[in-house]
Write a protein that holds these residues in place. Structure first.
Motif, mmCIF file in Angstrom:
data_model
loop_
_atom_site.group_PDB
_atom_site.id
_atom_site.type_symbol
_atom_site.label_atom_id
_atom_site.label_comp_id
_atom_site.label_asym_id
_atom_site.label_seq_id
_atom_site.Cartn_x
_atom_site.Cartn_y
_atom_site.Cartn_z
ATOM 1 N N SER A 195 -36.622 11.124 -4.594
ATOM 2 C CA SER A 195 -37.185 12.456 -4.355
ATOM 3 C C SER A 195 -37.549 13.194 -5.630
ATOM 4 O O SER A 195 -38.033 14.326 -5.571
ATOM 5 C CB SER A 195 -36.209 13.302 -3.532
ATOM 6 N N VAL A 252 -42.570 17.431 -0.804
ATOM 7 C CA VAL A 252 -42.730 17.880 0.581
ATOM 8 C C VAL A 252 -44.186 17.769 1.006
ATOM 9 O O VAL A 252 -44.493 17.324 2.121
ATOM 10 C CB VAL A 252 -42.212 19.322 0.746
ATOM 11 N N ALA A 279 -39.056 14.596 2.955
ATOM 12 C CA ALA A 279 -38.032 15.635 3.051
ATOM 13 C C ALA A 279 -36.678 15.027 2.716
ATOM 14 O O ALA A 279 -36.332 13.962 3.220
ATOM 15 C CB ALA A 279 -38.002 16.251 4.450
ATOM 16 N N ALA A 304 -35.461 20.530 7.510
ATOM 17 C CA ALA A 304 -36.236 19.458 6.884
ATOM 18 C C ALA A 304 -37.349 18.965 7.818
ATOM 19 O O ALA A 304 -38.478 18.716 7.386
ATOM 20 C CB ALA A 304 -35.319 18.301 6.501
ATOM 21 N N SER A 323 -40.718 20.707 7.958
ATOM 22 C CA SER A 323 -41.709 20.454 6.908
ATOM 23 C C SER A 323 -42.644 19.309 7.292
ATOM 24 O O SER A 323 -43.491 18.917 6.495
ATOM 25 C CB SER A 323 -41.014 20.152 5.579
ATOM 26 N N PRO A 338 -42.205 15.916 7.847
ATOM 27 C CA PRO A 338 -42.198 14.744 6.968
ATOM 28 C C PRO A 338 -42.599 13.476 7.717
ATOM 29 O O PRO A 338 -42.440 13.362 8.928
ATOM 30 C CB PRO A 338 -40.732 14.656 6.533
#
Length: 239
Positions: free
Chosen positions: A48, A74, A79, A152, A155, A157
């Motif tokens: 990440s 992101v 995420a 999360a 977002s 992902p």
């Protein structure tokens, strides 16, 4: 979805990751297992962008993201839910969730996404809907874990990194969270890279198991093989 090639991460003279090669397939759950100090958290932090690798590459959906700024991840569809259930304690449940939605990845309107709106999050986690106006510091440990996962997911992902989501939770809550992950992957094609010490629970929902030992990948097998191989389990997983 995700490829790590010859990835080495160091903290001073210590090699947390040592020439790691790993492939995470789209729409599947890959569980990274191992004892404390094996390098599991360092793996997620390197993927990440929280930690820069000394050598090697991280490729996400065909794009080399090695060393890319953390804040860009992101928008790239990643995420990361770190260990520790990091809610913003002074904000309400809904305010925490809205923060997750503010940084949502740009995806086509018809692209599958497990959570698009606050109402979607509340349907997945009814307890959060019941407590939407409560300050996050008043939540139980299990409720906080649900909140950080829901935040999360807002977002949008394509890849979800989860670090020790079962840590310190009652078995009933762990089962609920893992069942939800299985359903999300099956229904929306979400890809999950799951770091866990609770190997038994992780292998019950994973497609692939990867065992780290002292920063090195020592086993990569289907979760079914790991579940059924007593020698591997006793040698590396403690059950």
């Amino acid at each position: 979805m995700l490829t790590l090639s010859n990835l080495t991460t160091t903290y001073g003279p210590v090699r947390a990751l040592d020439s790691v090669d790993l492939t995470v397939e789209t729409g599947r759950i890959t569980a990274v297992l191992g004892a404390n100090g094996a390098g599991k958290t360092s793996l997620l932090r390197t993927v990440s962008g929280l930690v820069r690798p000394a050598t090697g590459t991280v490729t996400l959906d065909g794009t080399d993201i090695t060393g890319a700024p953390v804040e860009s991840m992101v928008h790239r569809g990643m995420a990361h839910v770190p260990e520790g259930r990091g809610v913003i304690a002074e904000l309400t449940v809904e305010e925490n969730l809205r923060l997750g939605a503010r940084g949502a990845a740009k995806r086509p309107s018809d692209a599958p996404a497990p959570v698009r709106t606050l109402d979607d999050a509340y349907r997945l986690f009814p307890v959060l809907g019941d407590r939407r106006n409560a300050q996050a510091h008043t939540l139980s440990g299990g409720e906080r874990q649900m909140l950080v996962i829901a935040r999360a997911l807002l977002s949008r992902p394509t890849l979800l990194l989860l670090d020790e989501p079962s840590l310190g939770l009652a078995p009933r809550i762990v089962a609920q969270i893992f069942d939800l992950l299985r359903t999300l992957v099956a229904d929306s094609g979400l890809t999950v890279l799951l770091v866990e010490q609770n190997a038994r629970s992780a292998l019950s929902i994973a497609h692939t198991g990867v065992v780290l030992n002292l920063g090195k990948v020592v086993v990569t097998e289907s979760a079914e093989v790991l579940r059924n191989d007593a020698t591997l389990r006793h040698s590396y997983l403690g059950f």
